[in-house]
Write an enzyme that holds these catalytic residues in place. Structure first.
Site, PDB file in Angstrom:
ATOM      1  CG  ASP A  44      -0.394  -0.046   2.519  1.00 42.88           C
ATOM      2  OD1 ASP A  44       0.842  -0.162   2.614  1.00 42.88           O
ATOM      3  OD2 ASP A  44      -1.145   0.039   3.519  1.00 42.88           O
ATOM      4  CE  LYS A 113       3.385  -5.965   3.834  1.00 40.59           C
ATOM      5  NZ  LYS A 113       2.852  -4.841   4.638  1.00 40.59           N
ATOM      6  CD  GLU A 115       0.626  -1.454   7.969  1.00 40.32           C
ATOM      7  OE1 GLU A 115       0.290  -0.668   8.869  1.00 40.32           O
ATOM      8  OE2 GLU A 115       1.096  -1.063   6.874  1.00 40.32           O
ATOM      9  CD  GLU A 182       8.033  -0.163   7.389  1.00 41.73           C
ATOM     10  OE1 GLU A 182       7.067  -0.884   7.056  1.00 41.73           O
ATOM     11  OE2 GLU A 182       8.214   0.982   6.949  1.00 41.73           O
TER      12      GLU A 182
HETATM   13  O1  KIV Z   1       3.585  -1.113   1.627  1.00 41.05           O
HETATM   14  C1  KIV Z   1       4.757  -1.487   1.613  1.00 41.05           C
HETATM   15  O2  KIV Z   1       5.524  -1.240   0.675  1.00 41.05           O
HETATM   16  C2  KIV Z   1       5.241  -2.261   2.751  1.00 41.05           C
HETATM   17  C3  KIV Z   1       6.706  -2.501   2.828  1.00 41.05           C
HETATM   18  C4  KIV Z   1       7.365  -1.261   3.257  1.00 41.05           C
HETATM   19  C5  KIV Z   1       7.031  -3.661   3.691  1.00 41.05           C
HETATM   20  O3  KIV Z   1       4.475  -2.648   3.585  1.00 41.05           O
END
Ligand code: KIV
Length: 275
Positions: A44, A113, A115, A182
């Site tokens: 994102d 993915k 968070e 991160e």
């Molecule tokens: O959105 C993204 O690019 C990410 C990376 C920084 C891991 O979540």
């Protein structure tokens, strides 16, 4: 051969490092695939680097699906992970399952993915139980930028460090196949990596992680709004592109482009009949 969650697990077990980059379009995804990158994240972060937004909060499911499927079309061997955007999974387990399903069906993701730590474990359990592989993401989680008060390194005191270790273990238990770390101190990321059976993918988390990921515009020198400390520039393509744009501009204005080699011919007798 297609990189899958099983490949990632085997790579960790064999001590082989996993390479990941972000990507948002077909042409770049083809180049990353040809370079042998193991996994692509349609992050994102496209909110920042593709849409010019100040953060990732306004990115939508439609954005993720549009960019995600253009990347997926280019990837035969590379695993494609698509990010779940802000407020597409936080409301409820049902919302999370519904939207993860859309990223798999419409975005053609191989995995999604999201968070968060312990708070998103119910969502991860539900998604993995119906066959949707999930990558977790802890440390600096950009969707919580307003709660963090900026892009700060996470886990620097004992309490927060222990919390991150605990979150990582809970995410593994919930069924995540990998955890992104991160902006976490390198020694803490190494401890987390050793405690987990599943791979860790670091960004600003040192060399002790099982794999690494960078935003591709950052590592190619294509994004100049800001550069985090952890970014290594492997090329200066922004400068090369600017020089090419300038050369084009000059040739168009001088009339030297297009020349005969870049134009189409027609028989003179056809032309005569047009007057
Ligand atoms: O959105 C993204 O690019 C990410 C990376 C920084 C891991 O979540």
């Amino acid at each position: 051969m297609k990189n899958t969650v099983a490949t990632f697990q085997q790579m960790k077990e064999k001590g082989e490092k996993i390479s990941m980059l972000t990507c948002y379009d077909y042409s770049t995804a083809k180049l990353e695939e040809e370079a042998g990158i193991n996994g692509i994240l349609v992050g994102d972060s496209l909110g920042n680097v593709m849409l010019g937004l100040p953060d990732t909060l306004s990115v939508t499911m439609e954005d993720m699906i549009t960019y995600g499927r253009s990347v997926a079309r280019a990837c035969t061997n590379t695993m494609v992970v698509i990010d779940m955007p802000f407020m597409s999974y936080q409301e409820s387990v049902e919302q999370a399952v519904h939207n993860a399903g859309r990223l798999m069906k419409e975005g053609r993701a191989n995995a999604v993915k999201l968070e968060g730590g312990a708070a998103v474990c119910p969502q991860i359990k539900a998604m993995t139980s119906i066959g949707i592989p999930v990558m977790a993401h802890i440390g600096l989680t950009p969707q919580s930028i307003n709660a963090f008060g900026g892009n700060k390194v996470q886990g620097k005191n004992e309490e927060r460090a222990k919390e991150l270790i605990d979150d990582a273990l809970k995410l593994e238990q919930a069924g995540a196949f990998a955890v992104t770390l991160e902006c976490v101190p390198a020694k803490l990321a190494s401890i987390i990596t050793k405690k987990l059976r599943i791979p860790t993918i670091g960004i600003g988390a040192g060399d002790g992680c099982d794999g690494q990921i960078l935003v591709y515009q950052d590592m190619l020198g294509l994004f100049s709004d800001y550069t985090p400390k952890f970014v290594k520039k492997f090329a200066s393509l922004g400068e090369q592109m600017k020089a090419a744009f300038k050369a084009y501009d000059e040739e168009v204005k001088k009339g030297t482009f297009p020349d005969e080699a870049h134009s189409f011919a027609i028989d003179d007798d056809v032309i005569q009949k047009l007057y």
